[in-house]
Write a protein that holds these residues in place. Sequence first.
Motif, mmCIF file in Angstrom:
data_model
loop_
_atom_site.group_PDB
_atom_site.id
_atom_site.type_symbol
_atom_site.label_atom_id
_atom_site.label_comp_id
_atom_site.label_asym_id
_atom_site.label_seq_id
_atom_site.Cartn_x
_atom_site.Cartn_y
_atom_site.Cartn_z
ATOM 1 N N ILE A 5 -42.297 -9.576 22.021
ATOM 2 C CA ILE A 5 -42.829 -9.122 20.741
ATOM 3 C C ILE A 5 -41.962 -9.723 19.650
ATOM 4 C CG2 ILE A 5 -43.327 -7.153 19.263
ATOM 5 C CD1 ILE A 5 -43.803 -5.521 21.768
ATOM 6 N N MET A 6 -42.593 -10.503 18.782
ATOM 7 C CA MET A 6 -41.875 -11.136 17.685
ATOM 8 C C MET A 6 -42.281 -10.480 16.374
ATOM 9 S SD MET A 6 -42.107 -15.111 18.781
ATOM 10 C CE MET A 6 -43.618 -14.988 19.713
ATOM 11 N N ARG A 7 -41.300 -10.097 15.593
ATOM 12 C CA ARG A 7 -41.564 -9.566 14.249
ATOM 13 C C ARG A 7 -41.659 -10.771 13.326
ATOM 14 N NH1 ARG A 7 -38.033 -7.542 10.201
ATOM 15 N NH2 ARG A 7 -36.333 -7.955 11.626
ATOM 16 N N LEU A 8 -42.714 -10.812 12.512
ATOM 17 C CA LEU A 8 -42.988 -11.967 11.669
ATOM 18 C C LEU A 8 -42.625 -11.703 10.217
ATOM 19 C CD1 LEU A 8 -46.480 -12.928 13.110
ATOM 20 C CD2 LEU A 8 -44.230 -13.767 13.828
ATOM 21 N N ASP A 9 -42.168 -12.750 9.542
ATOM 22 C CA ASP A 9 -41.840 -12.683 8.126
ATOM 23 C C ASP A 9 -43.128 -12.454 7.330
ATOM 24 O OD1 ASP A 9 -39.750 -13.367 5.942
ATOM 25 O OD2 ASP A 9 -41.507 -14.580 5.421
ATOM 26 N N ASP A 10 -43.060 -11.582 6.334
ATOM 27 C CA ASP A 10 -44.250 -11.271 5.527
ATOM 28 C C ASP A 10 -44.712 -12.442 4.671
ATOM 29 O OD1 ASP A 10 -44.438 -8.692 6.500
ATOM 30 O OD2 ASP A 10 -43.168 -7.856 4.925
ATOM 31 N N ALA A 24 -45.247 -0.598 29.128
ATOM 32 C CA ALA A 24 -45.291 0.779 28.633
ATOM 33 C C ALA A 24 -44.764 0.901 27.209
ATOM 34 C CB ALA A 24 -44.497 1.682 29.561
ATOM 35 N N SER A 25 -43.918 -0.010 26.779
ATOM 36 C CA SER A 25 -43.331 0.054 25.438
ATOM 37 C C SER A 25 -44.178 -0.621 24.365
ATOM 38 C CB SER A 25 -41.951 -0.598 25.454
ATOM 39 O OG SER A 25 -41.103 0.073 26.349
ATOM 40 N N VAL A 26 -45.127 -1.454 24.762
ATOM 41 C CA VAL A 26 -45.913 -2.222 23.796
ATOM 42 C C VAL A 26 -46.665 -1.307 22.836
ATOM 43 C CG1 VAL A 26 -47.811 -3.865 23.513
ATOM 44 C CG2 VAL A 26 -46.086 -4.242 25.267
ATOM 45 N N THR A 27 -47.330 -0.299 23.322
ATOM 46 C CA THR A 27 -48.104 0.598 22.465
ATOM 47 C C THR A 27 -47.231 1.262 21.414
ATOM 48 O OG1 THR A 27 -49.693 1.015 24.230
ATOM 49 C CG2 THR A 27 -49.633 2.607 22.431
ATOM 50 N N ARG A 28 -46.079 1.750 21.825
ATOM 51 C CA ARG A 28 -45.171 2.405 20.882
ATOM 52 C C ARG A 28 -44.717 1.440 19.789
ATOM 53 N NH1 ARG A 28 -39.925 2.040 20.751
ATOM 54 N NH2 ARG A 28 -39.788 1.294 22.888
ATOM 55 N N VAL A 30 -46.225 -1.327 18.760
ATOM 56 C CA VAL A 30 -47.373 -1.664 17.908
ATOM 57 C C VAL A 30 -47.671 -0.532 16.932
ATOM 58 C CG1 VAL A 30 -49.871 -2.076 17.914
ATOM 59 C CG2 VAL A 30 -48.397 -3.306 19.511
ATOM 60 N N GLN A 31 -47.590 0.702 17.388
ATOM 61 C CA GLN A 31 -47.819 1.844 16.498
ATOM 62 C C GLN A 31 -46.763 1.905 15.399
ATOM 63 O OE1 GLN A 31 -47.968 5.069 19.326
ATOM 64 N NE2 GLN A 31 -50.197 4.890 19.560
ATOM 65 N N GLN A 32 -45.504 1.640 15.742
ATOM 66 C CA GLN A 32 -44.441 1.623 14.735
ATOM 67 C C GLN A 32 -44.674 0.514 13.718
ATOM 68 O OE1 GLN A 32 -40.877 1.205 17.067
ATOM 69 N NE2 GLN A 32 -40.643 3.417 17.353
ATOM 70 N N ALA A 33 -45.076 -0.657 14.187
ATOM 71 C CA ALA A 33 -45.337 -1.784 13.287
ATOM 72 C C ALA A 33 -46.502 -1.464 12.355
ATOM 73 C CB ALA A 33 -45.627 -3.045 14.092
ATOM 74 N N ALA A 34 -47.543 -0.846 12.881
ATOM 75 C CA ALA A 34 -48.696 -0.491 12.052
ATOM 76 C C ALA A 34 -48.316 0.546 11.003
ATOM 77 C CB ALA A 34 -49.823 0.040 12.933
ATOM 78 N N ALA A 35 -47.481 1.493 11.377
ATOM 79 C CA ALA A 35 -47.077 2.547 10.439
ATOM 80 C C ALA A 35 -46.224 2.013 9.300
ATOM 81 C CB ALA A 35 -46.317 3.645 11.185
ATOM 82 N N THR A 36 -45.467 0.949 9.564
ATOM 83 C CA THR A 36 -44.575 0.399 8.535
ATOM 84 C C THR A 36 -45.124 -0.869 7.890
ATOM 85 O OG1 THR A 36 -43.326 -0.862 10.184
ATOM 86 C CG2 THR A 36 -42.524 1.357 9.652
ATOM 87 N N GLY A 37 -46.256 -1.356 8.367
ATOM 88 C CA GLY A 37 -46.858 -2.557 7.793
ATOM 89 C C GLY A 37 -46.236 -3.859 8.254
ATOM 90 N N GLN A 38 -45.496 -3.823 9.368
ATOM 91 C CA GLN A 38 -44.892 -5.040 9.897
ATOM 92 C C GLN A 38 -45.934 -5.882 10.617
ATOM 93 O OE1 GLN A 38 -41.794 -3.661 12.505
ATOM 94 N NE2 GLN A 38 -40.253 -3.872 10.910
#
Length: 50
Positions: A5-10, A24-28, A30-38
Amino acid sequence: MRFEIMRLDDVDGTAVDSTVVDAASVTRIVQQAAATGQRVYIRPVESSAL
């Protein structure tokens, strides 16, 4: 199965950092990224690459 999982520059979309996690960790994450707009990019990791 494991995923990178790579975090991308805005601004330009380049990878800022990356981590390898189990399925098992992917969903968590992705949910964190969606909540913060990453922006994230997810791809499977071949077992031979570990």
